[in-house]
Design an enzyme around this catalytic site. Structure first.
Site, PDB file in Angstrom:
ATOM      1  N   LYS A  59     -26.520   2.018  29.775  1.00 38.61           N
ATOM      2  CA  LYS A  59     -26.003   1.798  31.182  1.00 38.61           C
ATOM      3  C   LYS A  59     -26.569   0.121  30.773  1.00 38.61           C
ATOM      4  O   LYS A  59     -27.362  -0.695  30.336  1.00 38.61           O
ATOM      5  CB  LYS A  59     -27.493   2.020  31.460  1.00 38.61           C
ATOM      6  CG  LYS A  59     -28.360   1.299  33.174  1.00 38.61           C
ATOM      7  CD  LYS A  59     -29.872   1.996  33.638  1.00 38.61           C
ATOM      8  CE  LYS A  59     -29.942   1.480  34.905  1.00 38.61           C
ATOM      9  NZ  LYS A  59     -31.236   1.636  35.318  1.00 38.61           N
ATOM     10  N   GLU A  86       1.048  -1.541  -0.270  1.00 36.30           N
ATOM     11  CA  GLU A  86      -0.461   0.202   0.201  1.00 36.30           C
ATOM     12  C   GLU A  86       1.078   0.868  -0.157  1.00 36.30           C
ATOM     13  O   GLU A  86       0.393   1.812   0.615  1.00 36.30           O
ATOM     14  CB  GLU A  86      -0.967  -0.061   1.103  1.00 36.30           C
ATOM     15  CG  GLU A  86      -2.099   0.655   1.059  1.00 36.30           C
ATOM     16  CD  GLU A  86      -3.512  -0.088   1.892  1.00 36.30           C
ATOM     17  OE1 GLU A  86      -4.410   1.368   2.333  1.00 36.30           O
ATOM     18  OE2 GLU A  86      -2.746  -0.377   2.635  1.00 36.30           O
ATOM     19  N   HIS A 131     -29.454  -5.047  32.543  1.00 36.04           N
ATOM     20  CA  HIS A 131     -29.572  -5.564  33.403  1.00 36.04           C
ATOM     21  C   HIS A 131     -29.530  -6.952  33.504  1.00 36.04           C
ATOM     22  O   HIS A 131     -29.674  -7.723  33.255  1.00 36.04           O
ATOM     23  CB  HIS A 131     -30.721  -5.112  34.807  1.00 36.04           C
ATOM     24  CG  HIS A 131     -31.135  -3.864  34.311  1.00 36.04           C
ATOM     25  ND1 HIS A 131     -31.667  -3.182  33.483  1.00 36.04           N
ATOM     26  CD2 HIS A 131     -30.802  -2.648  35.413  1.00 36.04           C
ATOM     27  CE1 HIS A 131     -31.658  -1.862  33.848  1.00 36.04           C
ATOM     28  NE2 HIS A 131     -31.178  -1.466  34.631  1.00 36.04           N
ATOM     29  N   CYS A 177     -31.601  19.812  -2.351  1.00 33.75           N
ATOM     30  CA  CYS A 177     -33.195  19.633  -3.109  1.00 33.75           C
ATOM     31  C   CYS A 177     -33.190  19.916  -4.789  1.00 33.75           C
ATOM     32  O   CYS A 177     -33.463  19.865  -5.564  1.00 33.75           O
ATOM     33  CB  CYS A 177     -33.914  20.798  -2.357  1.00 33.75           C
ATOM     34  SG  CYS A 177     -34.024  22.544  -2.541  1.00 33.75           S
ATOM     35  N   HIS A 221     -15.177   6.028   6.408  1.00 35.83           N
ATOM     36  CA  HIS A 221     -15.106   5.980   7.494  1.00 35.83           C
ATOM     37  C   HIS A 221     -14.882   6.691   8.532  1.00 35.83           C
ATOM     38  O   HIS A 221     -15.128   6.545   9.119  1.00 35.83           O
ATOM     39  CB  HIS A 221     -12.823   5.729   6.909  1.00 35.83           C
ATOM     40  CG  HIS A 221     -12.798   4.355   6.805  1.00 35.83           C
ATOM     41  ND1 HIS A 221     -11.369   3.677   6.346  1.00 35.83           N
ATOM     42  CD2 HIS A 221     -13.248   2.991   6.558  1.00 35.83           C
ATOM     43  CE1 HIS A 221     -11.281   2.632   6.084  1.00 35.83           C
ATOM     44  NE2 HIS A 221     -12.443   1.918   5.832  1.00 35.83           N
TER      45      HIS A 221
END
EC number: 4.2.3.4
Length: 1611
Positions: free
Chosen positions: A1248, A267, A1220, A845, A282
């Protein structure tokens, strides 16, 4: 034939044919491996999902192959948890340890079976184990097949980013078994198709053509399992055509990647080409992962990077359009406005700055320069590497809005061509599709409208489309009029394409029943399309025998159209609304069962030139239409169309769009430059081609027009002539362009065009009534947007009047709302060329007709265009500089209130409008004004149906408004008609607000009984309960929110306190839903927050104690699952009634202003709602969203479909996505916990996760887990705690919304829950909450009660802080030492230091700057910030005490007495309350005049010299003079306060004097009925509460702090 044989396609990479592609290859794979890669141990690494499906087949295939090869090797399997979390150092190490434990040696061959995660992880293990062992890639996802498995890249993720540690390690084989794709979800297949399309786009144009023309077959092969032979496709002989197509495009993609890798393995340059779409893609993925897949983000990146190339003049719009349509064909998103993206909570983080910042670290970059792979055409890149692109170029593409830089076009004189005509393009597509033979169409408009037309014709199997000349030529293979219905369940979705909808309505009626599997076709569109009329066309078709059903609103899409419905013969059609109805029947008429005679009725035919265009085009395709004449030879509106089949001409060239040409020509006119349109002249078929001669020439332009070209030279800037009276019926779409020119046309119109009664500089445009039913009401749109520049307009039945003004007098900086209408955007781009700083809000638009308009404006015309990022998703469309009289609100759509009569819409609406600084309108009042009758009178005379029709017409007008603070109460029965319901739903779908105001049925009935019958309210003719029952579901369906109106006092409130609470809640609610104030605390590690978990079965008895219960809490958790109508705690899973929940929530709202966490906890997650009823759970959660709760808890254990549907409705609410674990089985260091966190981050704004601690070690693991997941960029706030006594430490350390309890609650919501006070005390003891010192600076301050006030607050909450006095007459060294001390927490500042302290601060609020005084010092991040809370206290005292009936501040006055320092805070507070005039009185008028001069004129301060002769009695009086300065005795030495000052019936008197408690002003006001008094000690408390909250981040415990002060004060 052996089962281990297969026909495979072999692809070479790095000199080896190691990539084998085919179908059902397992036996072949293991035969190849065991014979060519002999080993003592083969290790298969896969994930638990795949092993459950394929492991037995793998083992069987291995055993068979090993037996045949006489291979005694071991076959070991290692399973990892699915998901990106497996790509970690930890998992890699676990695999390596396991292999070592199993005595794996250097001859081990590792098999990677899975998607990209497994391939990357396994490859890196192979690269490092024993310094490198052989491995084989067996990818199972399309993305992995064409991308990650090819090229030898291996890696793992770290907290710093993805793929940052790895190696290049080439696999021995890559076996691509396309049969694995059939077990993937369709979304995963599409995910991979993005990479396939990308590769074809950069390298193989023939494969791209295949992908775009055969998408249905390719998708089918990838997603459908073969019937009959299970292994069909393994050999060429039993491979279907669709399988062969799939094999061709996938292998073609792999070939390109392999070829590039062979040339550039590491690369260094060329390999960057495969990152086309990835630079921006990305960045998008970094924000949206894991909710959006890699390929989905790259798909959007491909389109955006193609637009970058187009902007740079490298790539044509044709190529951009082809890319877009091809990606869409595989179900991929192509823009950031895609609903799948906008519905995600993380989408709010997709700011341009954020994306550009992420792009900085792209591996292709060189230093700060960003590099993007640029296409020059389909199949070829601009360079054989990524190219450097400037930030402003990328920004312009990413921004949703643009600003046109006012200047003379630099390219003048300009010669250019506009895109192909939309009108001609759509007609040509229909004609060529219905015709016989092949037609090559050139210059076709590549836009949204033509794309939906083509897609629809393909779905009807009416034509085959392909491309030549790089997409510049579209090849249409006509079907000769043979059409069939789309597949079952497939609708023709047309977006907002009006032309396509009208043409296709008749096309669908001629579909053949014998050639179709379904009996009908459904055509539909977006919300606006469902409002646009199609009734006259449907009426004509149904009268002719077609069977067409309206599926929603009568007269609009969607339509269900039966086959074989176009009989022909004599057809009558009303053509006064749209010529497209006429063209629709004309185009299809040759294929009717009988010869058609079309008679147009209904008065003047609209847009005759477009009908003539259709007839002329039909002739070119072989059908000659005869227009009949009367006896005198005059043309009649009767057309005879012969039965025939169109014969396609070999080629057809689409003329450029004449409507689009008006914009560059108008730019020449308005800027005094020259523009030539090279391919539109006097011979054009289009009516708008007359624009130059009939509009621009009379305005003073020089127009030169030939048969094929038009040249315009504008007069000097500012010398355009007004239009006067002009008929634009032949070119209605061009009226917007003419209007913006008329706005700055100040020279008198031509004498013959002068309109009597209008100025010579007025332009009166008529003949444009049809423009009210286009993409929007264009006449209203033009009026609303021109008003932002200060242009006055008027309208009449079929037109608009514009009163021109000099451009120098117009407002700059207007932000133009475009209504998703291309012509609005381009018209205002013309005006922007001379009015600087204009923002066009919806740049995209224009893609409807001129997708590269903004690029052409800059590159071809020479007018600079810059990207603009709007501040919020509902950014104001009304901002302008200088401030214009137009509303400055944040949202641009009116707020509608719906609900039963007597629910309180007027009461709530008036408060809401006042709070939003807006206007309240009762729709019934508007009805009465327009009809000159009350509703009762009208219904009595005309009936309910006619009333409903008129009512809906009024609603439609309101919907077109763009004033976000206009609150409109609609009649209770507005929901009775389908049309009105759909209008409201469409309003909601566009982001508008419809609030259902409701009360309990019995409460409304009691109220209506109490007021009795009224003359203006007609009788229903049925019981109230029946009406309520019928309408309630409609109210729910048509509204975005619900406001439960509680009119009785709660929690021991007095009537006065209840009124204040209602106003406070009304303010919170409407400010919240419109995005003005979130009412949420700042969530960060440095600002610990908590919420109180309410566990009452009925909250109402506890409301009186709520102030005490919530001390120290930042929010209140409303546990819906614990509610019970019996008042007893539920003992088994049950569902509380929604109406009961709504009333409980509304009552709670009146008792606290804290944000609400709306939680519905299911049984399996530790609550009392059944865990097996997703529908009921969803209904309760949606109630929390509808009631505008600041937070709504969403359990991620429910099906994804439910979770997705709820998140899409969240609007301003933040989702707490929760999990939970009550079992304690999930370990914080396990993969399952990481997977749950990923799921919570996907759906929540806050994650949570609650575990169960079995020992203190679990808290340490939790802390490590939090540290790891929160280290990732863009990590969302995380509430992570352990339940149980052993987990209490985790609650103490958790900084985000820790659930807390209170000793007075009936139960703790979870084991181990602590009180807020206990947590704060524990934090202080552990050092995580260091003690801070607060002081009061000033002199004299010995008797100040501020230490009592603040120390009471600290003690109440358990904070370790102290507050003391520091007396000083100047800012001396002692003061400086205090504020620079590391334990300095904040300071109050009083006289004489309020001004002297400012130079020693790092920043000062704008409020304090204007007032000129700082009374509060706040440390922020090592800096000192100055604030003024005096004005906030005065503002709060006035706002809370003013009666709701006295709240029209904008038309009222206030009085401030005194001209000392404190008067400035009082004046500022009154200005913030929006009083029209602020009277200022001081015994020395000169001092008052100085104060007035220091404020802006807009404050409208009037100095008065006597209190006895005020021009108008004030609503609020604020005294800032010493307590004994005012007197009620005319003979006293003080300032006499005459009774006239308090002559208003209601008002508020505020005295800032600390003593005496009741001054003369307060005594006088107390005796006046309706007046409220606020003593100085209360102001002291209020400003102190503000200080406390600024310093601590906690709500002040006001009752206890106030009590501490008053006990001392009155002692």
């Amino acid at each position: 034939m052996s089962s281990s044989s297969a026909d495979v396609l072999k692809i070479s990479i790095l000199g080896n044919e190691s990539i084998h592609v085919g179908f059902h290859l397992l036996p072949y794979i293991f035969k190849t491996i065991t014979t060519t890669l002999p080993s003592s141990t083969y290790v298969l690494i896969t994930d638990t999902n795949l092993s459950a499906i394929y492991l037995n087949d793998f083992k069987a295939s291995f055993e068979e192959a090993a037996s045949e090869a006489d291979n005694k090797a071991r076959f070991l399997v290692y399973e990892v948890a699915p998901g990106e979390g497996a790509k970690s150092r930890k998992v890699k190490g676990e695999i390596e340890d396991w292999m070592l434990d199993n005595k794996c040696t250097r001859d081990t061959v590792i098999l990677a079976f899975g998607g990209g995660v497994i391939g990357d992880l396994t490859g890196f293990v192979a690269a490092t184990f024993m310094r490198g062992v052989k491995f084989v890639q067996i990818p199972t996802t399309l993305l992995a097949m064409v991308d990650s498995s090819v090229g030898g890249k291996t890696a793992i993720d770290t907290p710093h980013g993805k793929n940052l540690i790895g190696a290049f390690w080439q696999p021995s084989y890559i076996f691509v078994d396309l049969a694995f794709l059939t077990t993937l979800p369709t979304r995963e297949v599409s995910n991979g198709m993005a990479e396939v399309i990308k590769t074809a786009a950069i390298w193989k144009d023939d494969d791209f053509a295949l992908l775009e023309s055969r998408s249905a077959e390719i998708s089918l092969a990838a997603s459908s399992r073969p019937t009959g032979v299970p292994t069909a496709g393994r050999f060429v002989s039993d491979r279907s055509h669709a399988q062969s197509l799939l094999l061709q495009v996938v292998s073609g993609s792999i070939y390109v990647k392999a070829h590039i890798v062979t040339i550039d393995e590491r690369e260094t340059g060329l390999r960057n080409l495969v990152n086309f779409g990835h630079t921006i893609g990305h960045a998008i993925e970094a924000v949206l992962t894991p909710a959006m897949l890699h390929g989905e983000c790259v798909s959007v990146g491909i389109v955006l990077e193609a637009e970058v190339a187009r902007q740079l003049g490298i790539l044509s719009q044709v190529a951009v359009g082809r890319l877009t349509r091809c990606l869409q064909a595989y179900g991929l998103p192509v823009s950031l406005s895609d609903r799948r993206i906008t519905a995600l909570p993380a989408s709010s983080q997709l700011s341009v700055d954020r994306l550009l910042d992420i792009m900085k670290i792209d591996k292709k970059n060189s230093g700060p320069a960003k590099k993007i792979v640029l296409l020059s055409r389909i199949g070829k890149t601009y360079e054989e590497k990524a190219s450097v692109v400037a930030d402003d170029v990328i920004s312009k593409v990413l921004c949703e809005a643009v600003t046109v830089k006012a200047a003379t076009p630099t390219k003048s004189p300009i010669t250019m061509a506009t895109p192909g005509s939309k009108s001609i393009s759509n007609r040509a597509l229909v004609l060529a599709a219905l015709g016989k033979g092949t037609c090559r169409v050139r210059n076709l408009l590549h836009s949204d409208d033509t794309a939906v037309m083509m897609n629809a014709l393909v779905e009807l199997k009416g034509a085959v489309f392909s491309w030549e000349d790089g997409g510049d030529t579209i090849v249409v293979e006509g079907g000769g009029g043979i059409l069939s219905t789309p597949a079952k369940g497939k609708e023709l979705y047309l977006g907002n394409a009006g032309t396509a909808s009208r043409f296709l309505t008749t096309v669908c009626a001629m579909v053949s029943g014998s050639a179709s599997s379904e009996r009908s076709t459904v055509i539909t569109g977006n919300a606006r399309m469902k409002q646009r009329p199609i009734g006259p066309l449907v009426d004509a078709l149904t009268a002719n025998g077609a069977k067409v059903k309206y599926l929603e609103s009568t007269g609009c899409l969607p339509l269900d159209i039966d086959t074989d419905g176009f009989r022909g013969g004599h057809i009558q059609l009303a053509a006064s609304v749209s010529s497209q109805y006429v063209s629709s029947i004309l185009l299809c008429a040759p294929y009717a069962a009988e010869q058609v005679t079309l008679e147009l009725t209904g008065g003047q035919v609209i847009s005759q030139p477009y009908i003539d265009m259709t007839i002329a085009m039909m002739k070119q395709f072989g059908a000659t239409v005869e227009r009949q004449k009367d006896e005198q030879g005059n043309l009649l509106d009767i057309y005879v169309i012969p039965k025939c089949t169109y014969v396609n001409p070999p080629e057809y060239s689409v003329e450029s769009d004449a409507s689009s040409a008006t914009y560059p020509l108008a730019i020449a006119a308005i800027t005094g430059t020259t523009c030539t349109i090279s391919n539109i002249g006097s011979s054009s078929l289009q009516g708008d081609a007359r624009f130059a001669k009939e509009i621009l020439e009379p305005m003073g332009c020089i127009v030169e027009q030939t048969l094929t070209s038009t040249k315009v030279t504008g007069p000097p800037v500012g010398t355009l002539r007004a239009l006067g009276n002009v008929d634009m019926e032949p070119m209605t779409d061009a009226f917007l362009t003419a209007s913006v020119l008329a706005a700055v046309a100040v020279k008198p119109c031509l004498p013959e065009r002068k309109v009597e009664g209008l100025p010579e500089t007025a332009s009166r445009i008529y003949g444009i009534a049809n423009q009210r039913v286009k993409e929007c009401n264009r006449i209203q749109a033009m009026r609303d947007q021109l008003a932002k520049f200060g242009i006055e307009t008027d309208e009449f039945d079929d037109g608009i009047i514009i009163f021109g003004k000099p451009e120098a007098s117009l407002f700059r900086g207007a932000s133009i709302h475009c209504y998703d209408d291309h012509r609005v955007a381009m018209a205002f781009a013309v005006l922007s060329c001379i009015i600087d700083e204009t923002i066009i809000e919806e740049k995209r638009c224009v893609e409807k007709t001129w997708p590269n308009f903004w690029d052409d404006l800059q590159n071809k015309i020479g007018v600079a265009v810059e990207g603009v990022e709007l501040e919020t998703h509902n950014q104001a469309s009304t901002s302008a500089k200088p401030v214009s009289p137009i509303d400055q609100s944040q949202s641009d759509r009116p707020i509608f209130l719906i609900g039963m009569r007597g629910a309180g819409k007027t009461y709530v609406g008036r408060m809401a409008a006042d709070i939003l600084s807006g206007q309240f309108t009762d729709a019934d009042d508007v009805f009465a004004q327009e009809s000159h009758q009350t509703v009762s009178e009208f219904v009595a005379a005309n009936g309910w149906d006619e009333f409903r029709k008129k009512e809906t017409e009024i609603l439609s007008k309101f919907v077109e408004e763009h004033r976000g603070n206009h609150v409109i109460a609609l009649g209770g029965g507005i929901v009775e008609t389908e049309t009105a319901r759909e209008t409201l739903k469409a309003h909601v779908a566009k982001g508008g607000h419809v609030v259902h105001v409701t009360r309990a049925l019995e409460d409304i009935e009691a109220y209506l009984d109490s007021i009795g019958n009224t003359a203006v309210r007609p009788n229903w003719g049925e019981t109230f309960a029946d009406v309520f029952k019928r309408r309630e579901p409609w109210y729910q369906a048509c509204s975005s929110h619900e406001f439960y109106n509680v009119l009785e006092a709660v929690g021991g409130q007095t009537h006065e306190e209840h009124t204040k609470a209602m106003r406070a809640e009304c303010g919170r609610f409407f400010k919240f839903i419109t995005g003005r104030e979130s009412n949420r605390p700042r969530l960060s590690v440095g600002n610990p927050t908590s919420f109180l978990s309410l566990t009452f079965p009925d909250v109402t008895p506890a409301l009186i104690h709520l102030d005490e219960l919530t001390e120290g809490a930042d929010a209140v958790e409303f546990r819906v699952d614990l509610l019970s109508t019996t008042g007893q705690a539920p003992t088994r899973p049950a569902l509380p009634p929604i109406s009961f929940v709504a009333k409980q929530l509304a009552s709670l709202r009146l008792a606290t202003t804290l944000p609400i966490v709306f939680s519905v906890r299911s049984k399996d997650q530790g609550g009392m709602v059944p865990s097996d009823n997703a529908e009921a759970y969803g209904a309760l959660v949606r109630l929390g969203l509808r009631c505008a709760c600041e937070y709504v808890d969403l359990e991620v254990c429910w099906p994804e479909q439910l979770l997705d549907s709820i998140v899409q409705l969240k609007r301003e609410t933040h989702i707490i996505a929760s999990w939970h674990d009550w079992t304690g089985d999930m370990a914080w260091d396990g993969e399952e916990m990481k997977a749950k966190h990923v799921l919570c981050e996907k759906y929540g704004d806050v994650a949570k996760i609650v575990g169960t601690a079995k020992s203190g070690l679990d808290n340490a693991k939790l802390a490590i887990f939090v540290g790891e997941v929160q280290s990732h960029p863009g990590a969302k706030p995380l509430l992570a705690i352990n339940m149980g006594a052993a987990g209490q430490l985790s609650r103490i350390l958790n900084p985000i919304l820790t659930p807390v309890t209170h000793d007075a609650l009936p139960s703790r919501a979870a084991p181990g829950q602590l009180t807020a006070r206990e947590i704060l005390q524990a934090r202080a003891l552990t050092g995580s909450l260091p003690a801070k010192k607060f002081v009061l600076f000033g002199s004299p301050i010995a008797h100040s009660v501020s230490p009592l006030l603040h120390n009471a607050g600290f003690a109440t909450l358990g904070l370790p802080h102290t507050y003391r006095l520091h007396e000083s007459e100047k800012v001396d060294q002692g003061v400086l030492e205090v504020i620079r001390s590391p334990d300095f927490g904040g300071a109050s500042v009083t006289i004489p230091l309020k001004l002297d302290i400012i130079p020693h601060l790092d920043s000062v609020s704008e409020d304090a700057k204007i007032i000129g005084a700082v009374n509060t010092v706040i440390p922020r991040g090592g800096k000192l910030h100055g604030e003024n809370t005096d004005w906030q206290a005065i503002h709060q005292a006035a706002a809370q005490n003013l009666d709701a009936d006295a709240l029209s501040y904008g038309s009222s006055t206030a009085l401030v007495i005194g001209a000392g320092g404190t008067c400035r805070a009082a004046i500022y507070a009154m200005h913030k309350l929006r009083f029209k005039t602020i009277y200022l009185f001081n015994r020395t008028p000169e001092n008052a005049a100085k104060v007035k001069a220091s404020f802006p004129e807009s404050y409208n301060i009037a100095v008065v010299t006597s209190l006895s002769s005020l021009p108008e009695a004030p609503v609020v009086v604020v005294s800032t003079v010493p307590g004994n300065s005012l007197t009620l005795d005319t003979f006293s030495q003080g300032i006499y306060l005459p009774s006239e000052v308090l002559s208003r019936p209601k008002g508020v008197a505020i005295d800032l004097a600390y003593k005496p408690h009741m001054t003369a002003l307060l005594h006088a006001a107390e005796k006046k009925e309706g007046w409220k008094v606020v003593p100085g000690v209360e102001i002291l408390c209020l400003q102190g509460f503000k200080q406390f909250e600024e310093w601590t981040g906690k709500r002040a415990p006001q009752k206890k702090m106030r009590k501490a002060v008053l006990d001392k004060y009155f002692a």
